[in-house]
Design an enzyme around this catalytic site. Structure first.
Site, PDB file in Angstrom:
ATOM      1  CB  VAL A 223      -0.906   0.016   1.248  1.00  0.00           C
ATOM      2  CG1 VAL A 223      -1.718   1.292   1.308  1.00  0.00           C
ATOM      3  CG2 VAL A 223      -1.819  -1.185   1.240  1.00  0.00           C
ATOM      4  CB  CYS A 224       1.735   3.670  -2.306  1.00  0.00           C
ATOM      5  SG  CYS A 224       2.425   5.280  -2.639  1.00  0.00           S
TER       6      CYS A 224
END
Lengths: 474, 167
Positions: free
Chosen positions: B90-91
């Protein structure tokens, strides 16, 4: 909900939500206000920032080693501007010591009202053997043995004053059939008043392990049923005190608890302020590592009686950690000895990855790079080429020489074909890495096998590899 | 084994808090109590989004100097979303180390700071599922799909949800 998996960690895990199930759930607000935002523990040596936020001295100092603003509001912040909050320190210490009692009283009341078994309690029963002796232990529900308590304590408990706590306890005589045992006010173990007074209380207050004893029953009802434990104690105590003597002993036990607090929190606070104002404490200076040679840094560490072995970055980290520990200790109203700080430092080193062997990223020494796998993420082709530059050159030279010899005996064209075919075969055999597309020759290089094809033996290839994305780059 | 480091103590505390009082749609805890630095979580897809009704497993990995450095969150199996890399990582800004953004894109207050918590991360991820941020895309294909062909994007996710539920 109340399944408590934290018992086995042997530490206190206290939490503001402990209050949620008591008569005064709003106490959780008070509880959380006294906790550091970084470690979520009660403040230890709290300090105030210029932006009026409060953190544990150690937490914020550690953070400021690598950052320069407040973790909460991002205001620019420097270590030198941190100010001790001594009053808060005392408030928190005082609160911490009262918390178990308060929690116990408020929970006790609720149970009496509801008159139903608490799950947490029945849980604690079987886990007697590994229950910890820690004095402040909120997870084990602390129960005071009193029946009449529910009536008056409702009004008195929220004030949380040590004196008040004797009040419910003094109603013990009203309790039928449980004359010979009292609960330790600190750990809530059930024992005879004699043992409590003579041995247990001091041990409990100083945090030592308590003498072997039963962990006691937890709910009032259970206590009434557990005569087995009672008889166990009768053996130990010479004369079980009668019900009439019980209140006095327990009262004196409580007053003893109060006395054994060396100085009251208020006095301690005032003293601390006075002391700090009169003497100027010397904090450790922050070191500018860039302008410091390694021998000089070692000198500094040696001057502090710290270990001087390890790589440069380890030395720097060691100094920084000690610097944080030392300076935050100065912010505490109850500082620990330097010896203790050093043992904390040692423990920290043991648990820190940079001081263990796996952490190769920190050092660019040759030993560490050769331990690294080519497929690992941290592998850097450039670094590898630098380290093995000399070997590459020599291998190339050797390969050239042997190729020349070969040339003399065979026709040039055939050699090239044969060598290339051989080489591809070999590299396919022992090259286990996934990147194969066009790279059988290139990927061979770092393994330093001598079967280099003459066509490739050119110093330019090094740059090609470094630029190619074959290894995922740096 | 008594936890020694601040990181372990803080993780325990957050674990306890989440165990007692987790926000709706979120379940999280250490994979094994012997290693508090690896967590497993289950996130429910937010309602009124294509992720609705889905339950998405993810792993949280904590650095040894937590909470000074942020953990990383990875959906396993990966999830189609503009802000989730193809491998499931996840960014989002809350998971980026504190301090200034080298790209001058995120404001420092959006990034990680030790006063954040696992709960806040997971809540941010939930709202990220509901509202992708295509400006800092991590998965370009998903970004394009989301921007150009929302219907196809939605149906692909719904398909993934159905498959993950074994329907």
């Amino acid at each position: 909900m109340s399944k408590n998996p934290f018992d086995r960690f042997g530490v206190d895990v206290t939490d503001p939500t402990d209050w949620a199930s008591t008569k005064l759930p709003r106490l959780s607000e008070l509880d959380s206000l006294k906790r550091c935002y970084i470690c979520k523990e009660f403040f230890t040596a709290p300090v105030l920032t210029v932006c009026h936020h409060t953190f544990c001295s150690q937490c914020i100092r550690q953070y400021l080693l690598t950052n320069s603003h407040c973790p909460l509001c991002k205001t620019e912040l420097y270590e030198s501007s941190l100010k001790r909050d001594m009053l808060l320190d005392e408030i928190v210490t005082c609160y911490k010591s009262l918390r178990p009692f308060l929690l116990n009283l408020l929970r006790e009341n609720e149970i009496l009202v509801k008159n139903e078994p608490d799950i947490e309690k029945s849980e604690n029963g079987p886990s007697k053997s590994n229950k910890r002796p820690a004095p402040v232990d909120e997870d084990d529900v602390i129960e005071v043995l009193s029946q009449g308590e529910s009536v008056p304590s409702g009004s008195s408990t929220p004030e949380a004053q040590p004196k008040k706590k004797t009040k419910p306890e003094s109603q013990l005589p009203a309790l039928p059939g449980k004359s010979d045992q009292v609960a330790c006010p600190i750990c809530n173990k059930m024992m005879s008043a004699d043992i409590l007074q003579t041995r247990h209380l001091d041990d409990c207050l100083s945090g030592k392990t308590t003498p072997p004893s039963s962990n006691g029953s937890h709910s009032r009802k259970k206590a009434g049923a557990s005569h087995g434990i009672a008889s166990f104690f009768k053996k130990e105590s010479p004369v079980p005190s009668s019900s009439s003597s019980s209140p006095s002993t327990s009262n004196s036990a409580f007053s003893k608890a109060e006395i054994s607090q060396p100085v009251g929190f208020k006095e301690s606070y005032l003293k601390q302020v006075e002391k700090t104002n009169s003497e100027s404490v010397k904090k450790l200076p922050k070191l500018d590592f860039q302008s410091l040679s390694t021998p000089k840094l070692k000198e500094k560490l040696a001057a502090l009686n710290l270990k001087v072995q390890g790589s440069r970055s380890q030395l720097e980290m060691r100094y920084n950690q000690f610097y944080v520990l030392y300076n935050s200790n100065l912010d505490s109203s109850r500082p620990v000895s330097e010896k203790q700080l050093k043992s904390t430092l040692n423990k920290w080193e043991q648990s820190h990855s940079a001081f263990n062997t796996e952490s190769s990223t920190l050092f660019s020494s040759r030993a560490s790079i050769s331990n690294r796998s080519i497929t690992s993420k941290t592998f850097s082709v450039r670094e590898w080429l630098q380290v093995y530059h000399q070997e590459f050159r020599e291998l190339i030279r050797a390969a050239r020489a042997s190729a020349k010899k070969d040339k003399k005996s065979k026709a040039k064209n055939t050699i090239d074909v044969i060598e290339e075919a051989e080489y591809v075969e070999v590299s396919k055999k022992d090259d286990s890495r996934p990147q194969q597309e066009h790279g059988s020759t290139e990927s061979k290089v770092p393994q330093l096998t001598p079967e280099l094809d003459m066509e490739l033996v050119d110093m330019d290839f090094a740059d090609d590899i470094a630029n190619s994305s074959l290894f995922g780059g740096t | 084994m008594a936890p020694r480091s601040t990181a372990q103590k803080r993780l325990l505390k957050e674990y306890q808090q989440l165990a007692r009082d987790a926000p709706p749609g979120i379940v999280a805890g250490p994979v094994s109590e012997d290693d508090l630095f690896k967590w497993e979580c289950l996130l429910e897809g937010p309602p009124d989004t294509p992720y609705e009704n889905g339950v998405f497993p993810a792993t949280l990995s904590f650095p040894k100097d937590y909470p000074l450095s942020p953990p990383s969150l990875k959906f396993d199996p990966p999830l189609l979303h503009p802000n989730i890399y193809a491998d499931g990582t996840v960014c989002i800004s809350i998971l980026h180390p504190s301090g200034e953004d080298p790209n001058q894109y995120e404001r420092p207050e959006e990034r990680w700071s030790p006063v954040q918590s696992i709960e806040k991360i997971l809540l941010s991820v939930m709202s990220m599922l509901a509202e992708p941020n295509p400006e800092s895309g991590a998965n370009i294909d998903a970004c394009k799909l989301w921007r150009d062909n929302r219907a196809e994007y939605n149906s692909q996710i719904k398909k993934h949800v159905r498959e993950s539920l074994g329907l």
